[in-house]
Design an enzyme around this catalytic site. Structure first.
Site, PDB file in Angstrom:
ATOM      1  N   ASP A 248       0.819  -1.205   0.000  1.00 42.89           N
ATOM      2  CA  ASP A 248       0.000   0.000   0.000  1.00 42.89           C
ATOM      3  C   ASP A 248       0.853   1.255   0.000  1.00 42.89           C
ATOM      4  O   ASP A 248       2.073   1.202  -0.067  1.00 42.89           O
ATOM      5  CB  ASP A 248      -1.061  -0.025   1.102  1.00 42.89           C
ATOM      6  CG  ASP A 248      -0.444  -0.267   2.452  1.00 42.89           C
ATOM      7  OD1 ASP A 248       0.582   0.362   2.735  1.00 42.89           O
ATOM      8  OD2 ASP A 248      -0.986  -1.096   3.209  1.00 42.89           O
ATOM      9  N   LYS A 270      -4.018   2.800   0.059  1.00 41.90           N
ATOM     10  CA  LYS A 270      -5.160   3.486   0.644  1.00 41.90           C
ATOM     11  C   LYS A 270      -4.724   4.873   1.078  1.00 41.90           C
ATOM     12  O   LYS A 270      -3.861   5.013   1.924  1.00 41.90           O
ATOM     13  CB  LYS A 270      -5.656   2.727   1.874  1.00 41.90           C
ATOM     14  CG  LYS A 270      -6.495   1.528   1.510  1.00 41.90           C
ATOM     15  CD  LYS A 270      -7.087   0.910   2.740  1.00 41.90           C
ATOM     16  CE  LYS A 270      -6.075   0.049   3.457  1.00 41.90           C
ATOM     17  NZ  LYS A 270      -6.550  -0.535   4.678  1.00 41.90           N
ATOM     18  N   MET A 383      -2.348   8.799  12.106  1.00 39.84           N
ATOM     19  CA  MET A 383      -3.452   9.248  11.240  1.00 39.84           C
ATOM     20  C   MET A 383      -4.148  10.482  11.810  1.00 39.84           C
ATOM     21  O   MET A 383      -5.361  10.614  11.705  1.00 39.84           O
ATOM     22  CB  MET A 383      -4.489   8.122  11.069  1.00 39.84           C
ATOM     23  CG  MET A 383      -3.920   6.889  10.413  1.00 39.84           C
ATOM     24  SD  MET A 383      -5.090   5.518  10.402  1.00 39.84           S
ATOM     25  CE  MET A 383      -4.844   4.822  12.026  1.00 39.84           C
TER      26      MET A 383
HETATM   27  N1  SAH Z   1       0.968   0.085  10.743  1.00 40.06           N
HETATM   28  C1  SAH Z   1       1.555   1.402  10.672  1.00 40.06           C
HETATM   29  C2  SAH Z   1       0.530   2.487  10.888  1.00 40.06           C
HETATM   30  C3  SAH Z   1      -0.503   2.565   9.840  1.00 40.06           C
HETATM   31  S1  SAH Z   1      -1.608   3.881  10.113  1.00 40.06           S
HETATM   32  C4  SAH Z   1       2.680   1.504  11.682  1.00 40.06           C
HETATM   33  O1  SAH Z   1       2.852   0.606  12.513  1.00 40.06           O
HETATM   34  O2  SAH Z   1       3.408   2.482  11.639  1.00 40.06           O
HETATM   35  C5  SAH Z   1      -0.936   5.139   9.121  1.00 40.06           C
HETATM   36  C6  SAH Z   1      -0.307   6.244   9.970  1.00 40.06           C
HETATM   37  O3  SAH Z   1       0.978   5.849  10.407  1.00 40.06           O
HETATM   38  C7  SAH Z   1      -0.057   7.512   9.215  1.00 40.06           C
HETATM   39  O4  SAH Z   1      -1.214   8.314   9.137  1.00 40.06           O
HETATM   40  C8  SAH Z   1       0.982   8.179  10.077  1.00 40.06           C
HETATM   41  O5  SAH Z   1       0.406   8.751  11.204  1.00 40.06           O
HETATM   42  C9  SAH Z   1       1.785   6.991  10.527  1.00 40.06           C
HETATM   43  N2  SAH Z   1       2.985   6.802   9.701  1.00 40.06           N
HETATM   44  C10 SAH Z   1       3.312   5.734   8.981  1.00 40.06           C
HETATM   45  N3  SAH Z   1       4.522   5.881   8.382  1.00 40.06           N
HETATM   46  C11 SAH Z   1       4.958   7.091   8.775  1.00 40.06           C
HETATM   47  C12 SAH Z   1       6.137   7.851   8.499  1.00 40.06           C
HETATM   48  N4  SAH Z   1       7.109   7.366   7.730  1.00 40.06           N
HETATM   49  N5  SAH Z   1       6.258   9.059   9.054  1.00 40.06           N
HETATM   50  C13 SAH Z   1       5.309   9.561   9.842  1.00 40.06           C
HETATM   51  N6  SAH Z   1       4.171   8.900  10.123  1.00 40.06           N
HETATM   52  C14 SAH Z   1       3.990   7.689   9.599  1.00 40.06           C
END
Ligand code: SAH
Length: 464
Positions: A248, A270, A383
């Protein structure tokens, strides 16, 4: 080739070790692992070496080396700091045609110790012929990363069934195909996942010719927050063997590029409000592909079980009897906080940390605000970029101080990482001014103030 690599069977064989210090101890450990019968001649004995000899039935003599000592041994190792003595030992061993190793002195050696990756009974040896030992060790480290720790178990499985397979397939070619399939297919995967019994059962079925029906499987893999270096070994291995990859938006393209070259790639990305493939459809697709017998990799940003809907995907797989594995990844809270130099907990400032979703449900951000205002708790919002104004004002309304420091980390751990600092009072305006985009993570709490104090450290990690 300067040296011919051979593996030396030393079980119960007499080996002479001259010297009793740290270096001798290191060699003694290796020799003992190979089952050698050790005899140590030294003026002074390291206490741990004495213990080792006691445990392994070795002997020692506290005296200087004497001419004739080398006799009756299959290998001699000189590990003293006295180069004249080392040279004498080497000369005698060579005259007797006994292989000899003089530590750190390749010119006196007839045999040298390679750098080793030990997955016994599988052992990989790397040597630079004594010319660049550090390089040999670096190569070894690379090999360590590509050979799963469970390779030893896999080799043991092969060892256990070697005869049975030989009996079943008289033809060499058939045997080779059998082992090639077994050692890199689902049976090997079961071994790596720690299910040795299951792997044996599958191997026996395969031997009995009952494994005609191919079952696929699904790997639900956390790809970490962005920097490819934050992948786990396991993630990388599965990425390189999957037949098809579903990924994704959050997974960086460099990471997707590390998947097997000829694997099919399906984007199921998404964006917050723009679902290109609904979760339901993704779940069904995973099941359908696995039912075709494919090894399906579901690659997810961060950790699959932290706001990753991994739970829903495996539920569907379980209901359909599809085997699966879940591989954890570094979640963005860990990755972003480390790369931004903000510790999530700290003895003096935060005794707990909480991960919270800032994604509104049915248009409402209904969070247990009163639980999020403790001054000793760090709160990380995933998020939450779109709802940051609401988050900040609700926290203040529920009692968290308006001057509480806040960090917003955009594209954390990647080369484009940006960190915007502020307080609950002004962060909403700041991110507007800075035009911060998704994905961004929000960290609220006193620990954010440590960033300045730890700036030096953060600079060491990445030039922010
Ligand atoms: N499973 C993922 C989270 C998915 S929800 C995890 O464990 O990180 C998606 C959210 O993750 C985004 O809206 C943001 O808040 C955060 N996120 C994911 N990658 C990121 C990144 N490289 N930098 C900042 N926020 C990130």
């Amino acid at each position: 080739m300067e040296y011919l690599p051979l593996f030396h069977q030393l079980r119960e064989q007499p080996v002479l070790l001259i010297g009793g210090g740290e270096v001798a101890l290191r060699k003694a450990r290796l020799l003992a692992q190979a089952g050698a019968r050790l005899r140590v001649v030294t003026l002074k004995l390291h206490p741990e070496l004495e213990k080792l000899l006691e445990q392994t039935g070795g002997v020692y003599q506290l005296r200087g080396w004497q001419a004739g000592d080398c006799q009756g041994h299959v290998l001699v190792v000189a590990a003293t700091e006295n180069s004249m003595l080392n040279a004498e030992v080497a000369a005698e061993a060579k005259a007797l045609h006994v292989p000899v190793n003089v530590v750190d002195t390749p010119e006196l050696c007839s045999v040298i110790f390679p750098a080793i990756v030990d997955r016994s009974p599988l052992v990989v040896a790397v040597s630079s012929g004594g010319h660049a030992p550090v390089l040999a060790r670096l190569v070894r480290a690379k090999i360590e990363t590509v050979l799963p720790a469970a390779y030893g178990k896999l080799a043991r499985l092969a060892q256990k069934y070697r005869q049975a397979v030989k009996k079943r397939f008289g033809d060499l070619q058939q045997r080779r195909v059998f082992w090639e399939e077994t050692l890199q297919g689902p049976i090997a995967e079961q071994v790596f996942a720690g299910n040795f019994g299951q792997a044996e059962q599958m191997l026996q079925d395969k031997l009995a010719g009952e494994a005609a029906q191919v079952t696929g499987e699904v790997y639900l893999v956390g790809a970490g927050p962005g920097d490819p270096d934050l992948l786990t070994f396991k993630a990388l291995r599965l990425m390189q063997q999957a037949d098809v990859v579903l990924y994704d938006r959050l997974v960086a393209s460099e990471i997707v590029d590390m998947c097997r070259r000829d694997a099919d790639r399906i984007y199921v990305g998404k964006a917050a409000s723009n679902h290109s493939l609904s979760q339901e459809k993704i779940n069904q697709k995973l099941v359908a592909l696995a039912q075709e017998g494919k090894r399906v990799l579901r690659l997810k940003g961060g950790d699959p079980f932290i706001f990753g809907r991994g739970g829903e995907e495996i539920e569907e797989l379980a209901q359909n009897g599809i085997p699966f594995q879940v591989v954890p990844g570094i979640t963005s809270a860990s990755g972003c906080s480390s790369y931004a130099g903000i510790p999530l907990t700290h003895r003096d400032y935060a005794q707990s940390v909480r991960f919270v979703t800032g994604h509104p449900k049915d248009g409402n951000l209904d969070l247990p605000w009163s639980e999020l205002v403790s001054t000793t708790q760090t709160v990380v919002f995933y998020m939450g970029l779109g709802t940051l104004p609401v988050i900040a004002s609700q926290l203040v309304r529920n009692g968290r101080a308006a001057e509480t420091p806040v960090a917003v980390i955009e594209r954390g751990t990647t080369a484009q990482q940006r960190v915007i600092l502020g307080t609950l009072d002004d962060i909403a305006k700041r991110i507007m001014d800075e035009q911060v985009e998704s994905p961004s993570l929000i960290i609220v709490g006193e620990v954010v103030a440590l960033k300045e104090r730890l700036a030096w450290f953060a600079g060491q990690q990445r030039n922010l």
